[in-house]
Scaffold this motif. Structure first.
Motif, PDB file in Angstrom:
ATOM      1  N   ARG A 133       8.115  -6.380  24.988  1.00 13.52           N
ATOM      2  CA  ARG A 133       7.577  -6.691  26.300  1.00 13.52           C
ATOM      3  C   ARG A 133       6.084  -7.017  26.280  1.00 13.52           C
ATOM      4  N   LYS A 134       5.380  -6.506  25.292  1.00  7.84           N
ATOM      5  CA  LYS A 134       3.942  -6.759  25.240  1.00  7.84           C
ATOM      6  C   LYS A 134       3.601  -8.139  24.677  1.00  7.84           C
ATOM      7  N   LEU A 135       4.589  -8.800  24.144  1.00  7.69           N
ATOM      8  CA  LEU A 135       4.329 -10.144  23.616  1.00  7.69           C
ATOM      9  C   LEU A 135       4.169 -11.141  24.756  1.00  7.69           C
ATOM     10  N   PRO A 136       3.368 -12.189  24.547  1.00  7.55           N
ATOM     11  CA  PRO A 136       3.311 -13.253  25.562  1.00  7.55           C
ATOM     12  C   PRO A 136       4.703 -13.856  25.774  1.00  7.55           C
ATOM     13  N   ARG A 137       4.894 -14.405  26.977  1.00  8.59           N
ATOM     14  CA  ARG A 137       6.210 -14.914  27.320  1.00  8.59           C
ATOM     15  C   ARG A 137       6.700 -15.983  26.331  1.00  8.59           C
ATOM     16  N   SER A 169       4.120 -21.296  14.945  1.00  9.86           N
ATOM     17  CA  SER A 169       2.968 -20.408  15.107  1.00  9.86           C
ATOM     18  C   SER A 169       3.293 -19.247  16.045  1.00  9.86           C
ATOM     19  N   ARG A 170       4.083 -19.526  17.084  1.00 11.68           N
ATOM     20  CA  ARG A 170       4.438 -18.438  18.014  1.00 11.68           C
ATOM     21  C   ARG A 170       5.299 -17.386  17.302  1.00 11.68           C
ATOM     22  N   LEU A 171       6.221 -17.866  16.481  1.00 11.13           N
ATOM     23  CA  LEU A 171       7.095 -16.918  15.787  1.00 11.13           C
ATOM     24  C   LEU A 171       6.300 -16.088  14.779  1.00 11.13           C
ATOM     25  N   ALA A 172       5.416 -16.745  14.064  1.00  2.94           N
ATOM     26  CA  ALA A 172       4.599 -16.018  13.094  1.00  2.94           C
ATOM     27  C   ALA A 172       3.740 -14.962  13.805  1.00  2.94           C
ATOM     28  N   ARG A 173       3.177 -15.357  14.942  1.00  2.00           N
ATOM     29  CA  ARG A 173       2.333 -14.422  15.701  1.00  2.00           C
ATOM     30  C   ARG A 173       3.166 -13.253  16.223  1.00  2.00           C
ATOM     31  N   ALA A 174       4.350 -13.588  16.734  1.00  2.00           N
ATOM     32  CA  ALA A 174       5.208 -12.518  17.265  1.00  2.00           C
ATOM     33  C   ALA A 174       5.578 -11.534  16.163  1.00  2.00           C
ATOM     34  N   ARG A 175       5.907 -12.048  15.007  1.00  2.00           N
ATOM     35  CA  ARG A 175       6.300 -11.167  13.902  1.00  2.00           C
ATOM     36  C   ARG A 175       5.142 -10.269  13.489  1.00  2.00           C
ATOM     37  N   LYS A 176       3.976 -10.865  13.430  1.00  2.00           N
ATOM     38  CA  LYS A 176       2.803 -10.080  13.019  1.00  2.00           C
ATOM     39  C   LYS A 176       2.561  -8.946  14.012  1.00  2.00           C
ATOM     40  N   ARG A 177       2.606  -9.292  15.284  1.00 10.03           N
ATOM     41  CA  ARG A 177       2.333  -8.256  16.290  1.00 10.03           C
ATOM     42  C   ARG A 177       3.419  -7.189  16.301  1.00 10.03           C
ATOM     43  N   LEU A 178       4.652  -7.619  16.175  1.00 13.52           N
ATOM     44  CA  LEU A 178       5.736  -6.649  16.195  1.00 13.52           C
ATOM     45  C   LEU A 178       5.658  -5.716  14.996  1.00 13.52           C
ATOM     46  N   LYS A 179       5.300  -6.275  13.884  1.00  8.81           N
ATOM     47  CA  LYS A 179       5.202  -5.444  12.690  1.00  8.81           C
ATOM     48  C   LYS A 179       4.153  -4.349  12.910  1.00  8.81           C
ATOM     49  N   GLN A 180       3.043  -4.762  13.503  1.00  2.00           N
ATOM     50  CA  GLN A 180       1.981  -3.786  13.771  1.00  2.00           C
ATOM     51  C   GLN A 180       2.457  -2.713  14.752  1.00  2.00           C
ATOM     52  N   HIS A 181       3.178  -3.157  15.789  1.00  3.04           N
ATOM     53  CA  HIS A 181       3.589  -2.210  16.825  1.00  3.04           C
ATOM     54  C   HIS A 181       4.739  -1.319  16.379  1.00  3.04           C
ATOM     55  N   LEU A 182       5.637  -1.889  15.560  1.00  5.54           N
ATOM     56  CA  LEU A 182       6.864  -1.167  15.261  1.00  5.54           C
ATOM     57  C   LEU A 182       6.768  -0.240  14.069  1.00  5.54           C
ATOM     58  N   GLU A 183       5.862  -0.519  13.168  1.00  3.09           N
ATOM     59  CA  GLU A 183       5.808   0.276  11.951  1.00  3.09           C
ATOM     60  C   GLU A 183       5.788   1.790  12.209  1.00  3.09           C
ATOM     61  N   PRO A 184       4.904   2.276  13.115  1.00  2.00           N
ATOM     62  CA  PRO A 184       4.841   3.726  13.291  1.00  2.00           C
ATOM     63  C   PRO A 184       6.147   4.322  13.817  1.00  2.00           C
ATOM     64  N   ALA A 185       6.901   3.531  14.561  1.00  2.00           N
ATOM     65  CA  ALA A 185       8.112   4.083  15.185  1.00  2.00           C
ATOM     66  C   ALA A 185       9.310   4.077  14.255  1.00  2.00           C
ATOM     67  N   ARG A 186       9.182   3.420  13.112  1.00  2.00           N
ATOM     68  CA  ARG A 186      10.366   3.222  12.289  1.00  2.00           C
ATOM     69  C   ARG A 186      10.906   4.518  11.699  1.00  2.00           C
ATOM     70  N   THR A 187      10.030   5.471  11.449  1.00  2.00           N
ATOM     71  CA  THR A 187      10.483   6.668  10.758  1.00  2.00           C
ATOM     72  C   THR A 187      11.409   7.512  11.610  1.00  2.00           C
ATOM     73  N   ASP A 188      11.172   7.499  12.929  1.00  2.00           N
ATOM     74  CA  ASP A 188      12.008   8.364  13.749  1.00  2.00           C
ATOM     75  C   ASP A 188      12.677   7.630  14.913  1.00  2.00           C
ATOM     76  N   GLY A 189      12.599   6.306  14.924  1.00  2.00           N
ATOM     77  CA  GLY A 189      13.212   5.541  16.011  1.00  2.00           C
ATOM     78  C   GLY A 189      14.717   5.671  15.994  1.00  2.00           C
ATOM     79  N   PRO A 190      15.341   5.573  17.131  1.00  2.00           N
ATOM     80  CA  PRO A 190      16.787   5.744  17.197  1.00  2.00           C
ATOM     81  C   PRO A 190      17.568   4.572  16.618  1.00  2.00           C
ATOM     82  N   ARG A 191      16.957   3.387  16.560  1.00  2.00           N
ATOM     83  CA  ARG A 191      17.723   2.233  16.113  1.00  2.00           C
ATOM     84  C   ARG A 191      17.057   1.598  14.903  1.00  2.00           C
TER      85      ARG A 191
END
Lengths: 201, 322
Positions: A133-137, A169-191
């Protein structure tokens, strides 16, 4: 990129000239894909159903502008669906009579298993949407089309009406941002889910 | 990389699907008044063409060898397709655990820049993950996964076999299958069958026997003619309502190398069902289908640059990160 030589093109040519059966055939062929794309953008099966109908109604309304991508109508439908998601209210107003007619029909209840499956899917999808949701539309759109729907860059570019470089470029940017945001949650995330993309047939 | 995936697709409830379909067609009938415009078409220059002819002069290697002197002989479409069948029958079969690696390109004015190149690695028997690389980006193909996947390259993928062993090995049965199997309902059966053959040849690889049967079956389809022969291509095609669907073969090896859709005003092929199709088109006031397309304009094309059997996807593509 998937390829169907002349099939959609023949049907569209006939549909545009007024053949209801040909348009019905295109609806049968692609409505499931559009329906699931709309669900994946809204996490709501009921809304996705309305949106799917509006996508095809809008395609018919603007038929003189339709441009097939190769021999497939699908990239165009993805583009209409993406626009309809933006302009949901306007589309609802435009097609309110048709929507009201269908909604007025009694709907038989789903069996318990189906109902549970649909509720579970809505819950899962909301989680996925929350995560982006935090990614640009525009980045969300490219992510949904290329990663979830399996479109190639060229098809996504056609669907969104942007240059292929913008898709990349949008996909590369989205992946970069998601990687940054998701990394901390991966260890205990439900999915923990797969890192593959699924190609549409 | 992105590791959140949506849940599996579901069908719309059948009664709702039917209701929306009916509503859509009602809406369509009520508002049938907008002017129509033809598909955007053209963009790529085409060489001068003739319509289908009975035979073309083809340079054939003496003794069937790929190199060496050639003799120029007139060949019909059936003869060309028989030679293609003969060549297809000599190819070795891959093992089920291998991959078919294909480099290809697609051209058309609908594509950004008019051209897209891609590489694919698709599992022979469908039991391994598939990979497509387009514009440097990886797209994995994994149609069904039984459980959450712990790694970035799923090991338990199940796809449709790219190498099709389910198709007939003799021409007559293959011909019957082509007529039976097309999902398109409205175009004439002869056109459907040819379109189905094109689709299968492009989207999969067949066993040598099935591919040979396919080429022989195509040679029996009404309207299929040899278009021309040059040093680069031998072309056979079927022209219907202003559009010629072509298959291109490499002259020395008779290997299939691609296909094209080309505007063509030859109206000699009028299969059963054409009249009904055209009557619908004529209601819009058009003189005939494709009338505004310049003869010889290439609408779309696809080319197999190379195709070979390999044991695995290159390890570099399997590493994490993109």
């Amino acid at each position: 990129m998937t390829y169907q030589p002349l099939a959609d093109a023949d049907l569209w040519s006939r549909a545009r000239d007024g053949d209801e059966r040909a348009f019905g055939e295109l609806f049968d062929r692609h409505s499931r894909t559009v329906y699931n794309y709309c669900f994946r953008r809204t996490a709501d099966w009921s809304v996705a159903e309305d949106l799917t109908a509006m996508v095809f109604m809008e395609t018919w309304r603007r038929r003189s502008h339709v441009r097939l991508s190769g021999d497939s109508l699908l990239p165009w439908l993805y583009g209409v669906a993406t626009n309809t998601l933006h302009n949901h209210r306007r589309s609802l107003r435009r097609h309110r009579a048709a929507l009201a007619r269908v909604r007025a029909r009694p709907t038989p209840p789903n069996d318990a298993a189906t109902a549970a499956s649909r509720l579970e899917a809505e819950h899962e999808m909301r989680e996925v949407l929350d995560s982006i949701r935090k990614l640009p539309r525009g980045d969300q759109e490219v992510l949904a089309l290329c990663v979830w729907e399996g479109l190639g860059y060229a098809e996504a570019a056609v669907a969104l009406g942007v240059p292929i470089g913008t898709v990349r470029s949008r996909l590369a940017r989205a992946r970069k941002r998601l990687k940054q945001h998701l990394e901390p949650a991966r260890t205990d995330g439900p999915r923990r889910t797969a890192l593959y993309t699924e190609e549409t047939p | 990389m992105i590791d959140l995936q949506p849940p599996a697709r579901q069908d719309m409830p059948a009664d709702r699907q039917a209701a929306w379909r009916a509503a859509l067609l009602t809406e369509m009938t009520a508002s049938r008044r907008l002017p129509v415009r033809r598909l955007a078409f053209g963009g790529l220059a085409a060489t001068a063409l003739v319509g289908g002819v009975a035979a073309a002069l083809v340079a054939v290697p003496d003794g069937g060898q790929d190199a060496g002197p050639v003799q120029v002989v007139p060949m019909s479409a059936t003869q060309i397709l028989d030679r293609a069948a003969e060549a297809a029958g000599k190819v070795a079969e891959p093992r089920p655990d291998q991959y078919v690696h294909t480099e290809s390109e697609a051209r058309g004015d609908y594509l950004p820049g008019g051209l897209v190149r891609e590489q694919t690695w698709y599992s022979v028997n469908g039991s391994r993950i598939g990979l497509k690389i387009e514009a440097g980006e990886r797209f994995w193909r994994c149609e069904a996964v039984q459980r959450p996947v712990p790694s970035k390259t799923p090991a338990d993928c199940k796809n449709q076999p790219f190498y099709r062993r389910d198709l007939p090995n003799d021409a007559k049965t293959m011909r019957d299958w082509l007529y039976r199997s097309s999902a398109v309902k409205y175009v004439p059966a002869d056109v459907r069958a040819y379109g189905q053959a094109q689709e299968v040849l492009r989207s999969s690889r067949l066993t040598p026997a099935a591919q040979a049967a396919m080429f022989k079956a195509i040679g029996t389809l009404p309207g299929v003619k040899v278009v021309r022969s040059t040093r680069q291509h031998i072309v056979v095609g079927q022209t219907w309502l202003g559009l010629r669907a072509e298959l291109l073969f490499e002259p020395r090896t008779f290997r299939l190398i691609g296909g094209r859709s080309v505007a063509d005003n030859d109206r000699s092929f009028q299969p059963e069902g054409s009249k009904e199709f055209q009557e619908t088109l004529l209601r819009g006031g058009k003189k005939r289908y494709g009338a505004d397309r310049k003869e010889g304009t290439v609408a779309t094309s696809w080319t197999i640059i190379s195709q070979r059997v390999v044991d695995a996807i290159p390890p570099a593509y399997l590493k994490d990160g993109s």
